[in-house]
Design a protein around this motif. Structure first.
Motif, PDB file in Angstrom:
ATOM      1  N   ILE A 125      12.419   3.356 -32.664  1.00  0.00           N
ATOM      2  CA  ILE A 125      12.562   4.804 -32.469  1.00  0.00           C
ATOM      3  C   ILE A 125      11.781   5.585 -33.522  1.00  0.00           C
ATOM      4  O   ILE A 125      11.364   6.724 -33.289  1.00  0.00           O
ATOM      5  CB  ILE A 125      14.057   5.198 -32.494  1.00  0.00           C
ATOM      6  N   GLY A 126      11.550   4.960 -34.665  1.00  0.00           N
ATOM      7  CA  GLY A 126      10.811   5.635 -35.724  1.00  0.00           C
ATOM      8  C   GLY A 126       9.389   5.972 -35.321  1.00  0.00           C
ATOM      9  O   GLY A 126       8.872   7.037 -35.660  1.00  0.00           O
ATOM     10  N   VAL A 127       8.737   5.050 -34.610  1.00  0.00           N
ATOM     11  CA  VAL A 127       7.350   5.293 -34.204  1.00  0.00           C
ATOM     12  C   VAL A 127       7.257   5.920 -32.821  1.00  0.00           C
ATOM     13  O   VAL A 127       6.232   6.499 -32.475  1.00  0.00           O
ATOM     14  CB  VAL A 127       6.530   3.986 -34.232  1.00  0.00           C
ATOM     15  N   LEU A 128       8.312   5.815 -32.036  1.00  0.00           N
ATOM     16  CA  LEU A 128       8.281   6.365 -30.682  1.00  0.00           C
ATOM     17  C   LEU A 128       8.020   7.871 -30.716  1.00  0.00           C
ATOM     18  O   LEU A 128       7.224   8.402 -29.929  1.00  0.00           O
ATOM     19  CB  LEU A 128       9.600   6.071 -29.959  1.00  0.00           C
ATOM     20  N   GLY A 129       8.678   8.565 -31.635  1.00  0.00           N
ATOM     21  CA  GLY A 129       8.523  10.006 -31.714  1.00  0.00           C
ATOM     22  C   GLY A 129       7.167  10.432 -32.256  1.00  0.00           C
ATOM     23  O   GLY A 129       6.773  11.593 -32.084  1.00  0.00           O
ATOM     24  N   GLN A 130       6.436   9.506 -32.911  1.00  0.00           N
ATOM     25  CA  GLN A 130       5.146   9.832 -33.505  1.00  0.00           C
ATOM     26  C   GLN A 130       3.992   9.161 -32.767  1.00  0.00           C
ATOM     27  O   GLN A 130       2.854   9.198 -33.242  1.00  0.00           O
ATOM     28  CB  GLN A 130       5.134   9.389 -34.978  1.00  0.00           C
ATOM     29  N   ARG A 168      31.695   1.012 -29.579  1.00  0.00           N
ATOM     30  CA  ARG A 168      31.765   1.140 -31.039  1.00  0.00           C
ATOM     31  C   ARG A 168      30.471   0.674 -31.699  1.00  0.00           C
ATOM     32  O   ARG A 168      30.050   1.227 -32.721  1.00  0.00           O
ATOM     33  CB  ARG A 168      32.964   0.358 -31.569  1.00  0.00           C
ATOM     34  N   LEU A 169      29.840  -0.320 -31.110  1.00  0.00           N
ATOM     35  CA  LEU A 169      28.589  -0.806 -31.689  1.00  0.00           C
ATOM     36  C   LEU A 169      27.469   0.219 -31.538  1.00  0.00           C
ATOM     37  O   LEU A 169      26.505   0.212 -32.315  1.00  0.00           O
ATOM     38  CB  LEU A 169      28.184  -2.128 -31.025  1.00  0.00           C
ATOM     39  N   LEU A 170      27.581   1.107 -30.555  1.00  0.00           N
ATOM     40  CA  LEU A 170      26.530   2.096 -30.326  1.00  0.00           C
ATOM     41  C   LEU A 170      26.426   3.121 -31.452  1.00  0.00           C
ATOM     42  O   LEU A 170      25.486   3.926 -31.472  1.00  0.00           O
ATOM     43  CB  LEU A 170      26.741   2.808 -28.988  1.00  0.00           C
ATOM     44  N   THR A 171      27.376   3.113 -32.377  1.00  0.00           N
ATOM     45  CA  THR A 171      27.210   3.951 -33.570  1.00  0.00           C
ATOM     46  C   THR A 171      25.949   3.527 -34.335  1.00  0.00           C
ATOM     47  O   THR A 171      25.367   4.335 -35.071  1.00  0.00           O
ATOM     48  CB  THR A 171      28.436   3.858 -34.487  1.00  0.00           C
ATOM     49  N   ALA A 172      25.526   2.278 -34.136  1.00  0.00           N
ATOM     50  CA  ALA A 172      24.275   1.815 -34.756  1.00  0.00           C
ATOM     51  C   ALA A 172      23.090   2.585 -34.191  1.00  0.00           C
ATOM     52  O   ALA A 172      22.114   2.865 -34.905  1.00  0.00           O
ATOM     53  CB  ALA A 172      24.094   0.315 -34.512  1.00  0.00           C
ATOM     54  N   TRP A 173      23.151   2.922 -32.906  1.00  0.00           N
ATOM     55  CA  TRP A 173      22.097   3.708 -32.263  1.00  0.00           C
ATOM     56  C   TRP A 173      22.042   5.106 -32.873  1.00  0.00           C
ATOM     57  O   TRP A 173      20.971   5.621 -33.200  1.00  0.00           O
ATOM     58  CB  TRP A 173      22.365   3.774 -30.766  1.00  0.00           C
ATOM     59  N   ALA A 174      23.217   5.723 -33.040  1.00  0.00           N
ATOM     60  CA  ALA A 174      23.265   7.064 -33.611  1.00  0.00           C
ATOM     61  C   ALA A 174      22.699   7.056 -35.037  1.00  0.00           C
ATOM     62  O   ALA A 174      21.932   7.950 -35.419  1.00  0.00           O
ATOM     63  CB  ALA A 174      24.703   7.582 -33.613  1.00  0.00           C
ATOM     64  N   ALA A 175      23.052   6.027 -35.804  1.00  0.00           N
ATOM     65  CA  ALA A 175      22.544   5.932 -37.178  1.00  0.00           C
ATOM     66  C   ALA A 175      21.033   5.703 -37.191  1.00  0.00           C
ATOM     67  O   ALA A 175      20.308   6.297 -37.998  1.00  0.00           O
ATOM     68  CB  ALA A 175      23.255   4.799 -37.921  1.00  0.00           C
ATOM     69  N   ALA A 176      20.547   4.856 -36.294  1.00  0.00           N
ATOM     70  CA  ALA A 176      19.111   4.584 -36.220  1.00  0.00           C
ATOM     71  C   ALA A 176      18.341   5.806 -35.741  1.00  0.00           C
ATOM     72  O   ALA A 176      17.189   6.017 -36.143  1.00  0.00           O
ATOM     73  CB  ALA A 176      18.856   3.405 -35.279  1.00  0.00           C
ATOM     74  N   GLY A 177      18.976   6.614 -34.897  1.00  0.00           N
ATOM     75  CA  GLY A 177      18.334   7.827 -34.410  1.00  0.00           C
ATOM     76  C   GLY A 177      18.036   8.813 -35.522  1.00  0.00           C
ATOM     77  O   GLY A 177      17.136   9.651 -35.402  1.00  0.00           O
ATOM     78  N   VAL A 178      18.786   8.708 -36.607  1.00  0.00           N
ATOM     79  CA  VAL A 178      18.536   9.552 -37.785  1.00  0.00           C
ATOM     80  C   VAL A 178      17.595   8.825 -38.745  1.00  0.00           C
ATOM     81  O   VAL A 178      16.605   9.386 -39.222  1.00  0.00           O
ATOM     82  CB  VAL A 178      19.851   9.897 -38.495  1.00  0.00           C
ATOM     83  N   ALA A 179      17.886   7.548 -39.021  1.00  0.00           N
ATOM     84  CA  ALA A 179      17.137   6.800 -40.038  1.00  0.00           C
ATOM     85  C   ALA A 179      15.679   6.581 -39.653  1.00  0.00           C
ATOM     86  O   ALA A 179      14.779   6.743 -40.500  1.00  0.00           O
ATOM     87  CB  ALA A 179      17.813   5.451 -40.283  1.00  0.00           C
ATOM     88  N   GLY A 180      15.411   6.234 -38.397  1.00  0.00           N
ATOM     89  CA  GLY A 180      14.048   5.924 -37.971  1.00  0.00           C
ATOM     90  C   GLY A 180      13.077   7.084 -38.142  1.00  0.00           C
ATOM     91  O   GLY A 180      12.077   6.971 -38.871  1.00  0.00           O
ATOM     92  N   PRO A 181      13.342   8.227 -37.487  1.00  0.00           N
ATOM     93  CA  PRO A 181      12.432   9.371 -37.637  1.00  0.00           C
ATOM     94  C   PRO A 181      12.321   9.872 -39.071  1.00  0.00           C
ATOM     95  O   PRO A 181      11.239  10.243 -39.527  1.00  0.00           O
ATOM     96  CB  PRO A 181      13.070  10.435 -36.723  1.00  0.00           C
ATOM     97  N   VAL A 182      13.448   9.890 -39.796  1.00  0.00           N
ATOM     98  CA  VAL A 182      13.415  10.356 -41.181  1.00  0.00           C
ATOM     99  C   VAL A 182      12.519   9.446 -42.028  1.00  0.00           C
ATOM    100  O   VAL A 182      11.697   9.907 -42.839  1.00  0.00           O
ATOM    101  CB  VAL A 182      14.834  10.405 -41.780  1.00  0.00           C
ATOM    102  N   LEU A 183      12.658   8.142 -41.810  1.00  0.00           N
ATOM    103  CA  LEU A 183      11.854   7.180 -42.563  1.00  0.00           C
ATOM    104  C   LEU A 183      10.370   7.385 -42.295  1.00  0.00           C
ATOM    105  O   LEU A 183       9.550   7.473 -43.227  1.00  0.00           O
ATOM    106  CB  LEU A 183      12.270   5.756 -42.183  1.00  0.00           C
ATOM    107  N   VAL A 184      10.008   7.508 -41.022  1.00  0.00           N
ATOM    108  CA  VAL A 184       8.598   7.694 -40.660  1.00  0.00           C
ATOM    109  C   VAL A 184       8.055   8.998 -41.231  1.00  0.00           C
ATOM    110  O   VAL A 184       6.987   9.038 -41.846  1.00  0.00           O
ATOM    111  CB  VAL A 184       8.424   7.664 -39.134  1.00  0.00           C
TER     112      VAL A 184
END
Length: 465
Positions: free
Chosen positions: A276-281, A393-409
């Motif tokens: 998701i980090g590179v998808l937006g870019q 409950r595991l999908l909270t990982a998706w929500a966290a990655a949705g923030v971490a990926g774009p921010v990291l990139v």
């Protein structure tokens, strides 16, 4: 269909939306369940296309151009962010409720929330009240997204014990492909309703709200669950459980006490963060990498191609996992993904567009494949009784990655640019960091083992399910 379906007949008065009323009767084909799931996932996949409304929403007052009192893009950006947050929250907290009331009531609730969210948003556009869009699409619609995403999954897994990956891949593929229908459809509707006094957004929201409610309700009405002892005709469960597939069940609350849950949380988080980090870019990245030959139009085509890989990967990789195993599938994701992330800057530096595009296509196929394979992985580890709730409950990982990926990139690129790195070279460090994240994911996946028997439900409780 198997004769055990005779035991699935509903006896006595039951609510139409009750779990008991959805038990399949004799003669019901399990192949009716994937279309019911798709009727929901193709609708909620619209979330990936919400950006087509951003520009028109900045011109609600000005119509042809933004007026001083029109909303800014930064203000509008919170709508989608809220929707993703509430997708994760509703999926996580509604898990127990889903297992209790069954898929029909949950899917119908999702239809009411997702369709109703559009109607509330339409009112917000009409009154020019941004908080109504936050409430409508962001909160109410986000809850509909979460409930709609997880509700068909456990049902599909129970209908296809012989092909769990393929079954979940079919449904979750719909979420990846929903935007391909929603984006051009939404643009066409806005153009149809646009006038000298309207940007066409409010009217489009009303139409979409009604259409999505109808489609998702049809899916809810068509869904069925198998009787407790049902199995596919001609299929015999293995006499002994495979190394990574349990024949027992783990309660949703007990699953949170196992190291396997948190390892799989990290597996999903790291795979999604990298993708998701590179998808937006992607559009900007290919234009900066090949300035002399890639136009904005060609970059848009590249993004569309990545969507196809994202959608197709959900079905192909999840189906392949039925043959090679979930753990092996994620080993492929992390190994091949890390290699490709490391090589992409070299492809860009050598001017090889074909290899650049192919590499990103494979990366995005594994990004989508990670979403589709994880429900079957959970069913293998924790059994099928509470897999819908555990998945939520595991999908909270998706929500966290949705923030971490774009921010990291974005922040790594900004750091590079501030230190004099220009163009495509500003992404090199980012891509190498993504490769490192996938190496960590490889280790987490390596550590996944069978759940200890102390976490299993007792025999009487499993029989009662």
């Amino acid at each position: 269909m198997n004769s055990t379906l005779n035991q699935g007949a509903v006896h006595g008065p039951t609510s139409f939306f009750s779990k008991e009323a959805t038990i399949a009767r004799p003669g019901f084909s399990r192949w009716m369940v994937p279309p019911a799931a798709l009727a929901v996932h193709l609708c909620i996949g619209q979330a990936y296309a919400f950006s087509v409304f951003n520009a028109p929403l900045t011109k609600i007052i000005g119509i042809t151009k933004s007026a001083p009192d029109d909303w800014s893009l930064t203000t509008l950006g919170w709508i989608f962010s809220l929707a993703i947050v509430f997708l994760g929250l509703s999926a996580a907290f509604a898990g127990k409720w889903l297992e209790k009331v069954g898929p029909r009531r949950t899917m119908f609730t999702a239809a009411c929330c997702f369709g109703g969210g559009f109607l509330v948003s339409a009112l917000g556009v009409y009154l020019h009240q941004i908080w109504l869009l936050y409430l409508g699409y962001g909160v109410i619609g986000g809850i509909g997204l979460g409930l709609g995403y997880v509700s068909p999954v456990s049902t599909l897994i129970r209908w296809f014990p012989d092909r769990r990956g393929m079954a979940t891949g079919m449904a979750i593929m719909g979420f990846g492909g929903g935007a391909m229908i929603a984006a051009p459809g939404s643009v066409a509707l806005m153009n149809y309703f646009k006038s000298a006094t309207s940007a066409g957004v409010a009217e489009t929201f009303v139409v979409l709200g009604v259409l999505y409610f109808i489609s998702m309700t049809i899916g809810a009405l068509a869904i069925r669950i198998p009787p407790a002892d049902w199995k596919p005709a001609g299929w015999t469960p293995p006499a002994t459980a495979k190394k990574m597939i349990t024949k027992n069940h783990v309660h949703i609350d007990q699953a949170l006490k196992t190291p396997q849950f948190y390892l799989l949380w990290l597996v999903l988080f790291l795979n999604v963060t990298a993708g998701i980090g590179v998808l937006g870019q992607a559009s900007v990245m290919i234009q900066e990498s090949f300035k002399a030959s890639i136009t904005a139009g060609a970059a848009a085509g590249f993004v569309g191609l990545l969507s196809l890989f994202n959608m197709g990967g959900r079905f192909v990789w999840a189906s392949a996992s039925d043959w090679i195993g979930r753990k092996t599938t994620y080993f492929v994701f992390f190994t091949l993904g890390a290699v490709l992330y490391f090589l992409v800057p070299q492809f860009a530096g050598s001017g090889n567009i074909a290899l650049f595009v192919l590499a990103y296509g494979i990366i995005l196929s594994m990004y989508g494949g990670g979403f589709a394979t994880i429900p079957a992985y959970l069913a293998d580890m924790f059994g099928t009784a509470f897999v819908g709730g555990i998945h939520g409950r595991l999908l909270t990982a998706w929500a966290a990655a949705g923030v971490a990926g774009p921010v990291l990139v974005n922040y790594v690129r900004a750091f590079q640019v501030s230190h004099g790195v220009v163009g495509a070279e500003a992404y090199t460090m980012t891509l190498h960091i993504m490769a490192a994240l996938l190496v960590i994911g490889f280790v987490c996946n390596l550590l996944v083992s069978r759940v200890h028997e102390k976490h299993h439900m007792n025999t009487s409780a499993q029989t009662a399910i």
